[in-house]
Write a protein that holds these residues in place. Structure first.
Motif, PDB file in Angstrom:
ATOM      1  N   ALA A   1      46.516  34.369  27.303  1.00 34.88           N
ATOM      2  CA  ALA A   1      45.316  34.416  28.058  1.00 34.88           C
ATOM      3  C   ALA A   1      44.963  34.590  29.638  1.00 34.88           C
ATOM      4  CB  ALA A   1      43.853  34.431  27.452  1.00 34.88           C
ATOM      5  N   VAL A   2      45.267  33.692  30.014  1.00 38.55           N
ATOM      6  CA  VAL A   2      45.940  32.715  31.054  1.00 38.55           C
ATOM      7  C   VAL A   2      46.938  33.693  31.834  1.00 38.55           C
ATOM      8  CG1 VAL A   2      46.201  30.922  32.565  1.00 38.55           C
ATOM      9  CG2 VAL A   2      45.106  30.447  30.758  1.00 38.55           C
ATOM     10  N   ALA A   3      47.791  34.252  31.428  1.00 42.47           N
ATOM     11  CA  ALA A   3      48.022  34.997  31.729  1.00 42.47           C
ATOM     12  C   ALA A   3      47.855  36.231  32.773  1.00 42.47           C
ATOM     13  CB  ALA A   3      50.053  35.213  31.492  1.00 42.47           C
ATOM     14  N   ALA A   4      47.056  36.724  31.515  1.00 42.65           N
ATOM     15  CA  ALA A   4      46.750  38.239  31.883  1.00 42.65           C
ATOM     16  C   ALA A   4      45.178  37.625  32.703  1.00 42.65           C
ATOM     17  CB  ALA A   4      46.328  38.824  30.525  1.00 42.65           C
ATOM     18  N   ILE A   5      44.633  37.110  32.790  1.00 41.09           N
ATOM     19  CA  ILE A   5      43.639  36.679  34.113  1.00 41.09           C
ATOM     20  C   ILE A   5      44.241  37.172  35.296  1.00 41.09           C
ATOM     21  CG2 ILE A   5      41.560  35.354  34.273  1.00 41.09           C
ATOM     22  CD1 ILE A   5      41.106  34.698  31.528  1.00 41.09           C
ATOM     23  N   LYS A   6      45.351  36.299  35.343  1.00 44.06           N
ATOM     24  CA  LYS A   6      46.402  35.804  36.746  1.00 44.06           C
ATOM     25  C   LYS A   6      46.027  37.293  37.490  1.00 44.06           C
ATOM     26  CE  LYS A   6      46.677  30.691  36.416  1.00 44.06           C
ATOM     27  NZ  LYS A   6      47.482  29.371  36.149  1.00 44.06           N
ATOM     28  N   HIS A   7      47.084  37.784  36.035  1.00 45.13           N
ATOM     29  CA  HIS A   7      48.156  39.357  36.314  1.00 45.13           C
ATOM     30  C   HIS A   7      46.499  39.724  36.910  1.00 45.13           C
ATOM     31  CE1 HIS A   7      49.278  43.301  35.900  1.00 45.13           C
ATOM     32  NE2 HIS A   7      50.928  42.604  35.597  1.00 45.13           N
TER      33      HIS A   7
ATOM     34  N   SER B   1      26.180  39.026  34.651  1.00 52.40           N
ATOM     35  CA  SER B   1      25.399  38.566  32.620  1.00 52.40           C
ATOM     36  C   SER B   1      26.682  37.286  31.854  1.00 52.40           C
ATOM     37  CB  SER B   1      25.061  39.901  32.054  1.00 52.40           C
ATOM     38  OG  SER B   1      26.359  40.084  31.089  1.00 52.40           O
ATOM     39  N   ILE B   2      27.149  37.670  32.458  1.00 52.52           N
ATOM     40  CA  ILE B   2      28.767  36.549  31.476  1.00 52.52           C
ATOM     41  C   ILE B   2      28.650  34.801  31.548  1.00 52.52           C
ATOM     42  CG2 ILE B   2      31.274  35.875  30.900  1.00 52.52           C
ATOM     43  CD1 ILE B   2      31.826  38.692  30.731  1.00 52.52           C
ATOM     44  N   LYS B   3      27.868  34.416  31.002  1.00 55.19           N
ATOM     45  CA  LYS B   3      28.147  32.505  31.397  1.00 55.19           C
ATOM     46  C   LYS B   3      29.119  32.247  31.173  1.00 55.19           C
ATOM     47  CE  LYS B   3      24.463  33.546  33.001  1.00 55.19           C
ATOM     48  NZ  LYS B   3      23.784  33.686  34.266  1.00 55.19           N
ATOM     49  N   LYS B   4      29.788  32.344  29.668  1.00 50.42           N
ATOM     50  CA  LYS B   4      30.593  32.078  29.407  1.00 50.42           C
ATOM     51  C   LYS B   4      31.809  32.968  28.737  1.00 50.42           C
ATOM     52  CE  LYS B   4      28.341  27.630  27.858  1.00 50.42           C
ATOM     53  NZ  LYS B   4      27.758  27.329  26.662  1.00 50.42           N
ATOM     54  N   ILE B   5      33.272  32.241  28.609  1.00 53.09           N
ATOM     55  CA  ILE B   5      34.495  33.537  28.391  1.00 53.09           C
ATOM     56  C   ILE B   5      35.022  32.241  27.638  1.00 53.09           C
ATOM     57  CG2 ILE B   5      36.435  34.434  28.922  1.00 53.09           C
ATOM     58  CD1 ILE B   5      34.794  34.480  32.260  1.00 53.09           C
ATOM     59  N   ALA B   6      35.701  32.743  26.330  1.00 50.16           N
ATOM     60  CA  ALA B   6      35.878  31.937  24.989  1.00 50.16           C
ATOM     61  C   ALA B   6      37.472  32.467  24.950  1.00 50.16           C
ATOM     62  CB  ALA B   6      35.524  32.360  24.100  1.00 50.16           C
ATOM     63  N   LEU B   7      38.626  31.359  25.058  1.00 51.34           N
ATOM     64  CA  LEU B   7      39.551  31.662  25.334  1.00 51.34           C
ATOM     65  C   LEU B   7      40.604  29.934  24.520  1.00 51.34           C
ATOM     66  CD1 LEU B   7      41.856  31.203  28.996  1.00 51.34           C
ATOM     67  CD2 LEU B   7      40.199  30.909  28.745  1.00 51.34           C
ATOM     68  N   ALA B   8      41.278  30.285  24.306  1.00 53.34           N
ATOM     69  CA  ALA B   8      42.825  28.747  23.347  1.00 53.34           C
ATOM     70  C   ALA B   8      43.303  27.845  24.388  1.00 53.34           C
ATOM     71  CB  ALA B   8      43.759  29.460  22.534  1.00 53.34           C
ATOM     72  N   ASN B   9      42.809  27.207  24.251  1.00 55.66           N
ATOM     73  CA  ASN B   9      43.757  25.829  25.434  1.00 55.66           C
ATOM     74  C   ASN B   9      44.833  26.649  25.605  1.00 55.66           C
ATOM     75  OD1 ASN B   9      44.360  23.550  26.813  1.00 55.66           O
ATOM     76  ND2 ASN B   9      42.793  22.010  25.127  1.00 55.66           N
ATOM     77  N   PRO B  10      45.144  27.053  26.833  1.00 57.82           N
ATOM     78  CA  PRO B  10      46.474  27.268  27.148  1.00 57.82           C
ATOM     79  C   PRO B  10      47.508  25.526  27.296  1.00 57.82           C
ATOM     80  CG  PRO B  10      45.645  26.877  28.990  1.00 57.82           C
ATOM     81  CD  PRO B  10      44.266  26.460  28.114  1.00 57.82           C
TER      82      PRO B  10
ATOM     83  N   LEU C   1      33.934  47.190  27.758  1.00 54.99           N
ATOM     84  CA  LEU C   1      35.054  46.531  27.737  1.00 54.99           C
ATOM     85  C   LEU C   1      36.306  47.466  27.857  1.00 54.99           C
ATOM     86  CD1 LEU C   1      35.048  45.425  23.730  1.00 54.99           C
ATOM     87  CD2 LEU C   1      34.520  43.983  25.902  1.00 54.99           C
ATOM     88  N   GLY C   2      35.330  48.965  28.846  1.00 55.84           N
ATOM     89  CA  GLY C   2      36.450  49.483  28.986  1.00 55.84           C
ATOM     90  C   GLY C   2      37.088  50.008  30.738  1.00 55.84           C
ATOM     91  N   GLN C   3      36.598  48.432  30.879  1.00 52.99           N
ATOM     92  CA  GLN C   3      36.937  48.266  32.517  1.00 52.99           C
ATOM     93  C   GLN C   3      38.189  46.553  31.913  1.00 52.99           C
ATOM     94  OE1 GLN C   3      33.973  47.191  34.938  1.00 52.99           O
ATOM     95  NE2 GLN C   3      32.561  46.948  33.007  1.00 52.99           N
ATOM     96  N   GLY C   4      38.593  46.852  31.308  1.00 54.27           N
ATOM     97  CA  GLY C   4      39.627  46.032  30.945  1.00 54.27           C
ATOM     98  C   GLY C   4      38.782  44.627  31.045  1.00 54.27           C
ATOM     99  N   LEU C   5      39.930  43.314  31.693  1.00 58.20           N
ATOM    100  CA  LEU C   5      39.777  42.434  32.565  1.00 58.20           C
ATOM    101  C   LEU C   5      38.805  42.220  33.133  1.00 58.20           C
ATOM    102  CD1 LEU C   5      43.124  40.431  31.641  1.00 58.20           C
ATOM    103  CD2 LEU C   5      41.238  39.924  29.858  1.00 58.20           C
TER     104      LEU C   5
ATOM    105  N   TYR D   1      41.358  34.986  38.100  1.00 55.31           N
ATOM    106  CA  TYR D   1      41.609  33.590  37.700  1.00 55.31           C
ATOM    107  C   TYR D   1      40.550  32.720  38.367  1.00 55.31           C
ATOM    108  CZ  TYR D   1      42.480  29.484  35.395  1.00 55.31           C
ATOM    109  OH  TYR D   1      42.715  27.953  35.137  1.00 55.31           O
ATOM    110  N   ASP D   2      40.244  32.469  39.546  1.00 56.09           N
ATOM    111  CA  ASP D   2      39.754  31.904  40.379  1.00 56.09           C
ATOM    112  C   ASP D   2      38.057  32.041  40.281  1.00 56.09           C
ATOM    113  OD1 ASP D   2      42.195  29.790  41.383  1.00 56.09           O
ATOM    114  OD2 ASP D   2      42.396  31.294  42.856  1.00 56.09           O
ATOM    115  N   LYS D   3      38.198  33.302  40.049  1.00 53.89           N
ATOM    116  CA  LYS D   3      36.830  33.727  39.800  1.00 53.89           C
ATOM    117  C   LYS D   3      35.808  33.561  38.660  1.00 53.89           C
ATOM    118  CE  LYS D   3      38.288  38.316  43.073  1.00 53.89           C
ATOM    119  NZ  LYS D   3      39.383  37.419  42.896  1.00 53.89           N
ATOM    120  N   VAL D   4      37.037  33.948  37.743  1.00 58.80           N
ATOM    121  CA  VAL D   4      36.278  32.839  36.477  1.00 58.80           C
ATOM    122  C   VAL D   4      36.027  32.395  35.799  1.00 58.80           C
ATOM    123  CG1 VAL D   4      36.120  36.293  35.728  1.00 58.80           C
ATOM    124  CG2 VAL D   4      38.134  34.578  35.409  1.00 58.80           C
ATOM    125  N   SER D   5      37.237  31.263  35.639  1.00 59.35           N
ATOM    126  CA  SER D   5      37.883  29.981  35.421  1.00 59.35           C
ATOM    127  C   SER D   5      36.947  29.031  35.244  1.00 59.35           C
ATOM    128  CB  SER D   5      38.843  29.140  35.811  1.00 59.35           C
ATOM    129  OG  SER D   5      38.540  29.126  37.089  1.00 59.35           O
ATOM    130  N   ALA D   6      36.123  29.013  36.000  1.00 55.45           N
ATOM    131  CA  ALA D   6      34.832  28.044  36.185  1.00 55.45           C
ATOM    132  C   ALA D   6      34.169  28.265  34.699  1.00 55.45           C
ATOM    133  CB  ALA D   6      34.067  28.034  37.448  1.00 55.45           C
TER     134      ALA D   6
END
Length: 261
Positions: A147-153, A129-138, A118-122, A157-162
């Motif tokens: 969460a979506v804003a931070a990932i886009k920042h 190794s990550i198959k699923k990322i949980a976040l609340a429905n925006p 987690l030291g790598q941040g987002l 987003y395009d790399k992990v949203s699937a």
């Protein structure tokens, strides 16, 4: 979704209609990031006043729709100040009761057995190794939008949203990752600090520069038949002891910031 919220509203109305009058009880609709903190707050309020608070947790956006449809709540605690402001503008709020009670934060959370750094941040979300990322429905959960804003920042987003799996609210999102249904989650700091999650995993705060402030606010609804108790509960939230409690769950509160951990 609109039909579903309408049926929930009707169901709540029928539930309250068939119950005997509880003159010393209010019903509070609260954003799910408050799940653990408010159980403590409600217990302290009842101990101090003898008055009970029935807590119903869910997403702020869904509560907003239900209140517009006449849901029988006394107080609404939203994780996004815009929802109470909109209700106020449409005349559904008792005038002068809007209160910004806290500002929330989001964190990356993984189970104790996870090998993710987690030291790598987002950027850790790029780990193969990550198959699923949980976040609340925006669409209706403020913490999901953050969460979506931070990932886009971070231009991820395009790399992990699937890989996203969406919780109905931030509490369900947390359950996805604690149960192993997701490899990592973006959850509320207030949930990560609760004993139920703190013992099961570890977290890393996401920089507040990466997402809009999670300004949270409460209002007393004009339809409430127990405004005196509702006002008493709101005033209780402003006492030093309760402000300190909220800080201990990672919230920034009026008159001070979150407790350093």
């Amino acid at each position: 979704m609109k039909l579903r919220n309408l049926w929930i509203t009707v169901g709540l109305a029928l539930l309250f209609a068939v119950q005997p009058c509880k003159a010393q009880e209010i019903t509070v609709a609260a954003a799910s990031d408050l799940q653990f903190a408010f159980q403590d707050v409600a217990a302290r309020f009842q101990k101090d006043t003898g008055k009970k608070v029935q807590l119903i947790f869910g997403s702020s956006g869904n509560f907003f729709t239900q209140i517009q449809n006449g849901a029988p709540f006394d107080v609404f605690f939203s994780a996004d100040i815009d929802y109470p402001k909109k209700l106020d503008a449409t005349g559904l709020v008792e005038p002068g009761t809007l209160y910004q009670y806290a500002t929330g934060k989001i964190v990356l959370w993984v189970p104790n057995e996870s090998k993710l750094d987690l030291g790598q941040g987002l950027r850790v979300l790029l780990d193969p190794s990550i198959k699923k990322i949980a976040l609340a429905n925006p669409k209706h959960a403020p913490y999901g939008r953050a969460a979506v804003a931070a990932i886009k920042h971070e231009d991820l987003y395009d790399k992990v949203s699937a890989k996203f799996v969406l919780g109905e609210n931030i509490s369900q999102t947390a359950s996805f990752v604690t149960s192993g249904s997701a490899d990592v989650g973006i959850v509320a700091l207030s949930l990560a600090l609760a004993p139920a999650m703190k013992q099961k995993g570890r977290y890393a705060e996401i920089s507040t520069d990466a997402y809009p402030p999670l300004e949270q606010a409460a209002v007393i609804l004009k339809s409430s038949q127990k405004k005196d108790i509702a006002r008493q509960f709101l005033e209780f939230l402003k006492t030093p002891t309760i402000l300190e409690l909220l800080r201990s769950y990672g919230f920034s509160v009026p008159g001070g910031s979150a407790v350093a951990r």
